[in-house]
Motif scaffolding. Structure first.
Motif, PDB file in Angstrom:
ATOM      1  N   ASP A 149       0.813  -1.221   0.000  1.00  0.00           N
ATOM      2  CA  ASP A 149       0.000   0.000   0.000  1.00  0.00           C
ATOM      3  C   ASP A 149       0.846   1.271   0.000  1.00  0.00           C
ATOM      4  O   ASP A 149       0.325   2.376   0.100  1.00  0.00           O
ATOM      5  CB  ASP A 149      -0.951   0.004   1.195  1.00  0.00           C
ATOM      6  CG  ASP A 149      -0.216   0.008   2.529  1.00  0.00           C
ATOM      7  OD1 ASP A 149       1.038  -0.017   2.529  1.00  0.00           O
ATOM      8  OD2 ASP A 149      -0.896   0.030   3.579  1.00  0.00           O
ATOM      9  N   GLY A 150       2.175   1.122  -0.085  1.00  0.00           N
ATOM     10  CA  GLY A 150       3.047   2.279  -0.121  1.00  0.00           C
ATOM     11  C   GLY A 150       3.587   2.709   1.231  1.00  0.00           C
ATOM     12  O   GLY A 150       4.457   3.581   1.301  1.00  0.00           O
ATOM     13  N   SER A 151       3.092   2.126   2.301  1.00  0.00           N
ATOM     14  CA  SER A 151       3.605   2.460   3.630  1.00  0.00           C
ATOM     15  C   SER A 151       4.946   1.768   3.870  1.00  0.00           C
ATOM     16  O   SER A 151       5.334   0.867   3.124  1.00  0.00           O
ATOM     17  CB  SER A 151       2.593   2.059   4.712  1.00  0.00           C
ATOM     18  OG  SER A 151       2.378   0.651   4.692  1.00  0.00           O
ATOM     19  N   MET A 152       5.645   2.187   4.918  1.00  0.00           N
ATOM     20  CA  MET A 152       6.980   1.676   5.194  1.00  0.00           C
ATOM     21  C   MET A 152       7.033   1.017   6.571  1.00  0.00           C
ATOM     22  O   MET A 152       6.289   1.387   7.484  1.00  0.00           O
ATOM     23  CB  MET A 152       8.001   2.817   5.137  1.00  0.00           C
ATOM     24  CG  MET A 152       7.978   3.629   3.854  1.00  0.00           C
ATOM     25  SD  MET A 152       8.407   2.650   2.399  1.00  0.00           S
ATOM     26  CE  MET A 152      10.129   2.284   2.768  1.00  0.00           C
ATOM     27  N   ASN A 153       7.934   0.037   6.705  1.00  0.00           N
ATOM     28  CA  ASN A 153       8.227  -0.582   7.991  1.00  0.00           C
ATOM     29  C   ASN A 153       9.680  -0.289   8.342  1.00  0.00           C
ATOM     30  O   ASN A 153      10.560  -0.374   7.489  1.00  0.00           O
ATOM     31  CB  ASN A 153       8.023  -2.096   7.935  1.00  0.00           C
ATOM     32  CG  ASN A 153       6.635  -2.469   7.473  1.00  0.00           C
ATOM     33  OD1 ASN A 153       5.654  -1.867   7.892  1.00  0.00           O
ATOM     34  ND2 ASN A 153       6.549  -3.453   6.603  1.00  0.00           N
ATOM     35  N   ILE A 154       9.919   0.063   9.592  1.00  0.00           N
ATOM     36  CA  ILE A 154      11.269   0.362  10.064  1.00  0.00           C
ATOM     37  C   ILE A 154      11.558  -0.503  11.283  1.00  0.00           C
ATOM     38  O   ILE A 154      10.763  -0.527  12.235  1.00  0.00           O
ATOM     39  CB  ILE A 154      11.423   1.844  10.443  1.00  0.00           C
ATOM     40  CG1 ILE A 154      11.045   2.746   9.267  1.00  0.00           C
ATOM     41  CG2 ILE A 154      12.847   2.134  10.899  1.00  0.00           C
ATOM     42  CD1 ILE A 154      10.953   4.206   9.623  1.00  0.00           C
ATOM     43  N   MET A 155      12.668  -1.234  11.256  1.00  0.00           N
ATOM     44  CA  MET A 155      13.096  -2.026  12.396  1.00  0.00           C
ATOM     45  C   MET A 155      14.502  -1.618  12.783  1.00  0.00           C
ATOM     46  O   MET A 155      15.358  -1.419  11.914  1.00  0.00           O
ATOM     47  CB  MET A 155      13.083  -3.522  12.063  1.00  0.00           C
ATOM     48  CG  MET A 155      11.695  -4.107  11.869  1.00  0.00           C
ATOM     49  SD  MET A 155      11.747  -5.884  11.572  1.00  0.00           S
ATOM     50  CE  MET A 155      12.501  -5.926   9.948  1.00  0.00           C
ATOM     51  N   GLY A 156      14.749  -1.483  14.085  1.00  0.00           N
ATOM     52  CA  GLY A 156      16.073  -1.106  14.546  1.00  0.00           C
ATOM     53  C   GLY A 156      16.511  -1.958  15.716  1.00  0.00           C
ATOM     54  O   GLY A 156      15.687  -2.546  16.432  1.00  0.00           O
ATOM     55  N   LYS A 157      17.834  -2.027  15.916  1.00  0.00           N
ATOM     56  CA  LYS A 157      18.382  -2.847  16.980  1.00  0.00           C
ATOM     57  C   LYS A 157      19.648  -2.201  17.528  1.00  0.00           C
ATOM     58  O   LYS A 157      20.493  -1.731  16.763  1.00  0.00           O
ATOM     59  CB  LYS A 157      18.694  -4.239  16.443  1.00  0.00           C
ATOM     60  CG  LYS A 157      18.915  -5.282  17.527  1.00  0.00           C
ATOM     61  CD  LYS A 157      18.867  -6.670  16.924  1.00  0.00           C
ATOM     62  CE  LYS A 157      18.837  -7.708  18.015  1.00  0.00           C
ATOM     63  NZ  LYS A 157      18.800  -9.067  17.461  1.00  0.00           N
ATOM     64  N   LEU A 158      19.761  -2.182  18.851  1.00  0.00           N
ATOM     65  CA  LEU A 158      20.918  -1.589  19.507  1.00  0.00           C
ATOM     66  C   LEU A 158      21.500  -2.586  20.503  1.00  0.00           C
ATOM     67  O   LEU A 158      20.895  -2.860  21.542  1.00  0.00           O
ATOM     68  CB  LEU A 158      20.507  -0.310  20.242  1.00  0.00           C
ATOM     69  CG  LEU A 158      21.609   0.357  21.071  1.00  0.00           C
ATOM     70  CD1 LEU A 158      22.737   0.833  20.160  1.00  0.00           C
ATOM     71  CD2 LEU A 158      21.032   1.506  21.885  1.00  0.00           C
ATOM     72  N   PRO A 159      22.654  -3.189  20.196  1.00  0.00           N
ATOM     73  CA  PRO A 159      23.286  -4.127  21.138  1.00  0.00           C
ATOM     74  C   PRO A 159      23.610  -3.434  22.460  1.00  0.00           C
ATOM     75  O   PRO A 159      24.165  -2.341  22.480  1.00  0.00           O
ATOM     76  CB  PRO A 159      24.565  -4.562  20.402  1.00  0.00           C
ATOM     77  CG  PRO A 159      24.270  -4.313  18.958  1.00  0.00           C
ATOM     78  CD  PRO A 159      23.406  -3.099  18.935  1.00  0.00           C
ATOM     79  N   LEU A 160      23.254  -4.094  23.578  1.00  0.00           N
ATOM     80  CA  LEU A 160      23.490  -3.541  24.897  1.00  0.00           C
ATOM     81  C   LEU A 160      24.619  -4.250  25.636  1.00  0.00           C
ATOM     82  O   LEU A 160      25.430  -3.612  26.301  1.00  0.00           O
ATOM     83  CB  LEU A 160      22.208  -3.617  25.740  1.00  0.00           C
ATOM     84  CG  LEU A 160      20.985  -2.892  25.180  1.00  0.00           C
ATOM     85  CD1 LEU A 160      19.776  -3.154  26.067  1.00  0.00           C
ATOM     86  CD2 LEU A 160      21.247  -1.403  25.049  1.00  0.00           C
TER      87      LEU A 160
END
Length: 253
Positions: A75-86
């Protein structure tokens, strides 16, 4: 240590979960179609050297900087996934995870944040909170157990339990639980089987999906996905298998 944590989480899931309804698996855990988690493992502790006779996923490395994935929906929308090692060692890595699904001008379909624990052998645990505008909030505990892997094949089982807390006071809080199997060949071909049940709606969702990676480099990936899904409930008159297919383009950053 990891085995004890996995067992404790499984027990907590079993105690707290009844049955649930979710049309798809939890955002942060199973919607990782770009293998963000597995890519992390392959990049963890890259300064360490291992014998070349071992498959790369048997000797994972974890990225030490924040990174993520951006991909698009039909549908033109976007998905964003992020990760920060702790934190982490040679065997396990603890990371903060988060994402936004269905982002487009004017809003988004859901936003999530949580923690993920990844093991060198391909096992994993996660605890994620998810906010869905105009609907409510969800809390998901999930786990993955790698059953088999070698140079070409990888088979893993997963399970999850989700507590949904609607904003509408008329609708009570309810639970959903489910699980599935995921298979991949040479990181090019993949297949998955999954089931989820929500007792409040007496609904069970089943799906069988497959994917083919058409193109992949360190910064982008193009995949073709196809499969069928079916929802079973006394409140749903039509319960036939429904096809689904499409292309998914992802950009890594």
């Amino acid at each position: 240590m990891f085995a004890k944590i996995f067992l404790l989480t499984a027990l907590l899931i079993g105690v707290s979960c009844r049955h649930i309804q979710i049309v798809h698996r939890p955002n942060a855990y199973v919607q990782d179609s770009t293998n963000l988690v597995e890519d992390d493992l392959e990049d963890l502790y890259s300064e360490q050297e291992f014998e070349s006779v071992h498959p790369i996923y048997l000797t994972p490395r974890v990225r030490r900087q924040a990174h993520g994935v951006l991909n698009s929906n039909p549908d033109g929308s976007m998905n964003i996934m992020g990760k920060l090692p702790l934190a982490g060692n040679n065997n396990n890595a603890l990371s903060a995870i988060g994402g936004i699904s269905g982002a487009k001008p004017g809003g988004f379909s859901s936003a999530s944040a949580g923690l993920a624990l990844d093991n060198v052998n391909g096992h994993g645990l996660s605890l994620t909170g998810n906010h869905i505008p105009d609907m409510g909030n969800q809390l998901t505990a999930a786990g993955k157990l790698n059953l088999f892997h070698n140079d070409h094949h990888n088979l893993a089982a997963n399970a999850f339990a989700t507590r949904t807390m609607p904003q509408n006071p008329v609708i009570p809080n309810f639970n959903t639980y489910g699980g599935g199997l995921d298979y991949s060949f040479n990181n090019k071909l993949g297949a998955s089987l999954s089931a989820a049940h929500t007792d409040l709606f007496k609904r069970t969702d089943l799906s069988a999906m497959g994917n083919v990676n058409l193109f992949r480099n360190p910064t982008s990936s193009l995949d073709f996905n196809a499969g069928v899904s079916k929802s079973i409930s006394p409140f749903i008159p039509k319960q036939s298998w429904q096809p689904a297919f499409g292309l998914s383009y992802s950009r890594f950053f």
